[in-house]
Design a protein around this motif. Structure first.
Motif, PDB file in Angstrom:
ATOM      1  N   ALA A 147       0.544  -1.045   0.158  1.00  0.00           N
ATOM      2  CA  ALA A 147       0.058   0.056   0.487  1.00  0.00           C
ATOM      3  C   ALA A 147       1.172   1.326  -0.007  1.00  0.00           C
ATOM      4  N   GLY A 148       1.928   0.893   0.698  1.00  0.00           N
ATOM      5  CA  GLY A 148       3.001   2.368   0.601  1.00  0.00           C
ATOM      6  C   GLY A 148       3.721   2.606  -0.258  1.00  0.00           C
ATOM      7  N   GLU A 149       4.009   1.764  -1.696  1.00  0.00           N
ATOM      8  CA  GLU A 149       4.557   1.872  -2.966  1.00  0.00           C
ATOM      9  C   GLU A 149       3.620   2.893  -3.860  1.00  0.00           C
ATOM     10  N   PRO A 150       4.605   3.021  -4.150  1.00  0.00           N
ATOM     11  CA  PRO A 150       4.234   3.657  -6.150  1.00  0.00           C
ATOM     12  C   PRO A 150       3.315   2.250  -6.613  1.00  0.00           C
ATOM     13  N   LEU A 151       2.423   3.137  -7.332  1.00  0.00           N
ATOM     14  CA  LEU A 151       0.992   2.684  -7.595  1.00  0.00           C
ATOM     15  C   LEU A 151       1.447   1.341  -8.839  1.00  0.00           C
ATOM     16  N   PRO A 152       2.842   1.470  -9.423  1.00  0.00           N
ATOM     17  CA  PRO A 152       3.102   0.397 -10.481  1.00  0.00           C
ATOM     18  C   PRO A 152       3.414  -0.463  -9.570  1.00  0.00           C
ATOM     19  N   ARG A 153       3.738  -0.840  -8.615  1.00  0.00           N
ATOM     20  CA  ARG A 153       4.733  -1.840  -8.181  1.00  0.00           C
ATOM     21  C   ARG A 153       3.113  -2.422  -7.583  1.00  0.00           C
ATOM     22  N   ARG A 154       2.101  -2.010  -7.705  1.00  0.00           N
ATOM     23  CA  ARG A 154       0.663  -2.514  -7.143  1.00  0.00           C
ATOM     24  C   ARG A 154       0.210  -3.320  -8.244  1.00  0.00           C
ATOM     25  N   ARG A 156       0.594  -5.704 -10.345  1.00  0.00           N
ATOM     26  CA  ARG A 156       0.105  -6.672 -10.322  1.00  0.00           C
ATOM     27  C   ARG A 156      -0.493  -7.323  -9.179  1.00  0.00           C
ATOM     28  N   ALA A 157      -0.943  -7.092  -8.643  1.00  0.00           N
ATOM     29  CA  ALA A 157      -1.414  -7.383  -7.104  1.00  0.00           C
ATOM     30  C   ALA A 157      -2.709  -7.500  -7.659  1.00  0.00           C
ATOM     31  N   ILE A 158      -3.221  -5.793  -8.304  1.00  0.00           N
ATOM     32  CA  ILE A 158      -4.563  -5.278  -8.824  1.00  0.00           C
ATOM     33  C   ILE A 158      -4.738  -6.335 -10.103  1.00  0.00           C
ATOM     34  N   ARG A 159      -4.043  -6.065 -11.054  1.00  0.00           N
ATOM     35  CA  ARG A 159      -4.538  -7.251 -12.199  1.00  0.00           C
ATOM     36  C   ARG A 159      -4.273  -8.173 -11.783  1.00  0.00           C
ATOM     37  N   GLY A 160      -4.180  -9.189 -11.260  1.00  0.00           N
ATOM     38  CA  GLY A 160      -4.598 -10.494 -10.398  1.00  0.00           C
ATOM     39  C   GLY A 160      -5.923 -10.752 -10.029  1.00  0.00           C
ATOM     40  N   ARG A 161      -5.831  -9.520  -8.938  1.00  0.00           N
ATOM     41  CA  ARG A 161      -7.639  -9.480  -8.630  1.00  0.00           C
ATOM     42  C   ARG A 161      -8.370  -9.427  -9.665  1.00  0.00           C
ATOM     43  N   ALA A 162      -8.533  -8.655 -11.070  1.00  0.00           N
ATOM     44  CA  ALA A 162      -9.338  -8.089 -11.711  1.00  0.00           C
ATOM     45  C   ALA A 162      -9.822  -9.703 -12.045  1.00  0.00           C
ATOM     46  N   THR A 181      -7.699   1.741 -11.926  1.00  0.00           N
ATOM     47  CA  THR A 181      -6.494   1.781 -12.357  1.00  0.00           C
ATOM     48  C   THR A 181      -5.165   2.475 -12.927  1.00  0.00           C
ATOM     49  N   LEU A 182      -5.673   2.063 -14.828  1.00  0.00           N
ATOM     50  CA  LEU A 182      -5.433   2.984 -15.743  1.00  0.00           C
ATOM     51  C   LEU A 182      -5.371   4.207 -15.277  1.00  0.00           C
ATOM     52  N   ASP A 183      -6.815   4.913 -14.593  1.00  0.00           N
ATOM     53  CA  ASP A 183      -6.599   6.098 -15.310  1.00  0.00           C
ATOM     54  C   ASP A 183      -5.875   6.736 -14.521  1.00  0.00           C
ATOM     55  N   THR A 187      -3.132   9.295 -15.081  1.00  0.00           N
ATOM     56  CA  THR A 187      -3.244  10.630 -14.943  1.00  0.00           C
ATOM     57  C   THR A 187      -2.166  11.269 -13.615  1.00  0.00           C
ATOM     58  N   SER A 188      -1.612  10.395 -12.683  1.00  0.00           N
ATOM     59  CA  SER A 188      -0.412  10.376 -11.818  1.00  0.00           C
ATOM     60  C   SER A 188       1.085  10.933 -12.094  1.00  0.00           C
ATOM     61  N   GLY A 189       1.322  10.972 -13.624  1.00  0.00           N
ATOM     62  CA  GLY A 189       2.668  10.964 -13.798  1.00  0.00           C
ATOM     63  C   GLY A 189       3.389   9.359 -13.608  1.00  0.00           C
ATOM     64  N   LEU A 190       2.622   8.717 -13.324  1.00  0.00           N
ATOM     65  CA  LEU A 190       3.506   7.045 -12.836  1.00  0.00           C
ATOM     66  C   LEU A 190       2.924   6.093 -13.634  1.00  0.00           C
ATOM     67  N   ALA A 191       2.911   6.777 -15.170  1.00  0.00           N
ATOM     68  CA  ALA A 191       2.901   6.265 -16.924  1.00  0.00           C
ATOM     69  C   ALA A 191       3.600   4.629 -16.937  1.00  0.00           C
ATOM     70  N   ASP A 192       3.900   4.210 -16.064  1.00  0.00           N
ATOM     71  CA  ASP A 192       4.846   3.150 -16.183  1.00  0.00           C
ATOM     72  C   ASP A 192       5.151   1.957 -17.214  1.00  0.00           C
ATOM     73  N   PRO A 193       5.411   2.115 -18.109  1.00  0.00           N
ATOM     74  CA  PRO A 193       5.240   1.160 -19.765  1.00  0.00           C
ATOM     75  C   PRO A 193       5.204  -0.342 -18.932  1.00  0.00           C
ATOM     76  N   GLU A 194       5.699  -1.222 -18.215  1.00  0.00           N
ATOM     77  CA  GLU A 194       5.511  -2.329 -17.684  1.00  0.00           C
ATOM     78  C   GLU A 194       3.954  -2.154 -17.032  1.00  0.00           C
ATOM     79  N   ALA A 195       4.037  -1.434 -15.900  1.00  0.00           N
ATOM     80  CA  ALA A 195       2.289  -1.663 -15.519  1.00  0.00           C
ATOM     81  C   ALA A 195       0.995  -1.374 -16.412  1.00  0.00           C
ATOM     82  N   LEU A 196       1.623  -0.569 -17.205  1.00  0.00           N
ATOM     83  CA  LEU A 196       0.475   0.077 -18.516  1.00  0.00           C
ATOM     84  C   LEU A 196       0.398  -0.953 -19.572  1.00  0.00           C
ATOM     85  N   VAL A 197       1.141  -1.318 -20.329  1.00  0.00           N
ATOM     86  CA  VAL A 197       1.093  -2.969 -20.657  1.00  0.00           C
ATOM     87  C   VAL A 197       0.524  -4.291 -20.223  1.00  0.00           C
ATOM     88  N   MET A 198       0.711  -4.522 -19.018  1.00  0.00           N
ATOM     89  CA  MET A 198      -0.061  -5.676 -18.225  1.00  0.00           C
ATOM     90  C   MET A 198      -1.575  -5.147 -18.575  1.00  0.00           C
TER      91      MET A 198
END
Length: 452
Positions: A147-154, A156-162, A181-183, A187-198
């Motif tokens: 929970a305290g980590e940046p959104l890209p680190r989370r 994979r967990a969110i994708r798994g739940r989905a 999560t994509l939004d 919109t937060s400047g955390l547009a990590d390519p690997e997280a987005l592609v996942m």
């Protein structure tokens, strides 16, 4: 980091073992008085100070701050990689036992990132075994730990739940998790390519099942545009596999097959047997769409055998629905009906969408045998399952089948009601009734990109 008194005792012990005075340890950056205060536990040292002292004492910052030898965390990370390999090449049960042991070790050592990784692994094992509630629980626990980590680190967990919700037939909630999560990423400047592609790859499936083909195609375009920035070949292969679904939805079977061939080649190199089985599954579906039924049967049986060998019960059941459709089209009705009936005996463990698909096929078989009463019963049961899941595209087709059956048996008003229901599900193509589509990632010009 441990309490100051514990850290102080550790510094004092290590200094004494190395025969250093407080002044020798302190110089040139600190004073002997500071070391004395630190060793007595009266001050909490900064990270900078601890890193300096660790270098002087010939140890690591982690060991000085926590008392844990750095090699334990390294060994645990290597063991997590071994567990991931076991899941890829062996059985989910064996991998899950490995991950449970590693989770206990990580908890004992209070290693948060490794605890989260073990939980993510347990979630993947549960997905493969068809234990969807366990999968959701493991992914939710991993997400909470991070929970305290940046959104890209989370991500994979969110994708798994989905995915767990998607496989359980809860399409709208799966879309909500992925879209929100994509939004937030975009919109937060955390547009990590690997997280987005996942996440873009993960949202394609529920979009297509809900009839939102325009959104699925757009997600595929965005994922393909970001793919050159992704270093993980397994992630790129998974994206190609999902993009193939958008080509299929558009009737572009040759493009779909080419996309699957790319994924298949990558999975073979990486020895990812479950994912390779998924490619055989989808290629079988593509061939069935082309009318190449004998080839489709071979591909689907290969996929089923590979998944059954890995005890991936949920995915095995889903492949058997596709295989039964091919057998029906080949005129082998008894074999197809037997396969589908065995699936329904399992209950809803293989998800409302696929249980609905099984009832739809049994309805078609009953119609082809002239048993309109049984056909109607299966269609109605399929409608209930698909309405529960929100599989809009499949619902529209099913309403057409039911309407045609009712019309042929002289129940015109009931047939019109079925057609109207189907039209209602087709009224807003390309939407999910969840509001605007996710924002696209902000594109940044790369150095040297001009003119290409």
């Amino acid at each position: 980091m441990d309490e100051p008194a514990e850290i102080g005792r550790r510094v004092q012990r290590l200094r004494a073992e190395r025969g250093l005075t407080q002044r020798q340890l302190a110089e040139p950056s600190y004073t002997a008085a500071y070391i004395s205060t630190l060793e007595s536990g009266k001050v909490r040292p900064s990270e900078t100070a601890l890193r300096f002292l660790a270098a002087r004492l010939g140890t690591t910052y982690e060991e000085l701050a926590t008392g844990r030898p750095a090699r334990l965390a390294t060994e645990l990370r290597l063991a997590l990689t071994d567990a991931q390999r076991t899941l890829a090449t062996g059985s989910a049960d064996e991998a899950a036992a490995h991950y449970r042991r590693l989770l206990a070790d990580a908890e004992g050592l209070d290693l948060l990132p490794e605890r989260a990784e073990a939980l993510l692994g347990l979630g993947d094992c549960a997905l493969e075994a068809g234990q969807l509630s366990d999968a959701g629980r493991h992914f939710a626990m991993a997400e909470q730990l991070l929970a305290g980590e940046p959104l890209p680190r989370r991500a994979r967990a969110i994708r798994g739940r989905a995915v767990a919700h998607l496989l359980a037939g809860e399409l709208r909630y799966a879309c909500y998790l992925l879209e929100s999560t994509l939004d937030e990423l975009n919109t937060s400047g955390l547009a990590d390519p690997e997280a987005l592609v996942m996440l873009y790859a993960a949202v394609i499936g529920p979009y297509i099942d809900m009839g939102a083909h325009a959104r699925a195609a757009h997600a595929a375009e965005l994922a393909l545009a970001l793919a050159p920035q992704v270093k993980d070949p397994a992630l790129v292969a998974g994206m190609h596999r999902q993009v193939a679904r958008t080509f299929l939805a558009e009737g572009r079977t040759a493009d779909a097959d080419a996309s699957l061939a790319k994924a298949q080649s990558m999975y073979r190199q990486l020895r990812l047997r479950t994912d390779l089985a998924h490619c055989h599954w989808m290629r079988g579906y593509v061939q069935a769409q082309r009318g190449e039924l004998d080839t489709a049967e071979r591909e689907l049986r290969t996929a089923r055998d590979m998944l059954a060998a890995k005890r991936a019960a949920l995915y095995t059941a889903q492949v058997e629905v596709e295989l039964a459709d091919v057998l029906r089209r080949l005129g082998r009705h008894d074999e197809a009906a037997g396969l589908l009936s065995a699936l329904l005996d399992l209950g809803d463990r293989h998800g409302a969408v696929h249980a609905g698909g099984a009832h739809r096929l049994l309805g078609l078989i009953a119609e082809e045998r002239g048993d309109t009463e049984a056909a109607e019963e299966h269609y109605v049961r399929a409608l209930g399952l698909l309405e529960r899941s929100g599989a809009t595209g499949d619902l529209a087709d099913l309403c057409r089948l039911l309407g045609d059956l009712l019309r042929r048996t002289g129940r015109v008003e009931a047939a019109l009601d079925a057609y109207r229901t189907g039209l209602g599900h087709r009224a807003a193509p390309g939407t999910t009734t969840l509001g605007p589509a996710p924002a696209a990632p902000h594109t940044q010009a790369r150095p040297g990109a001009a003119g290409h």
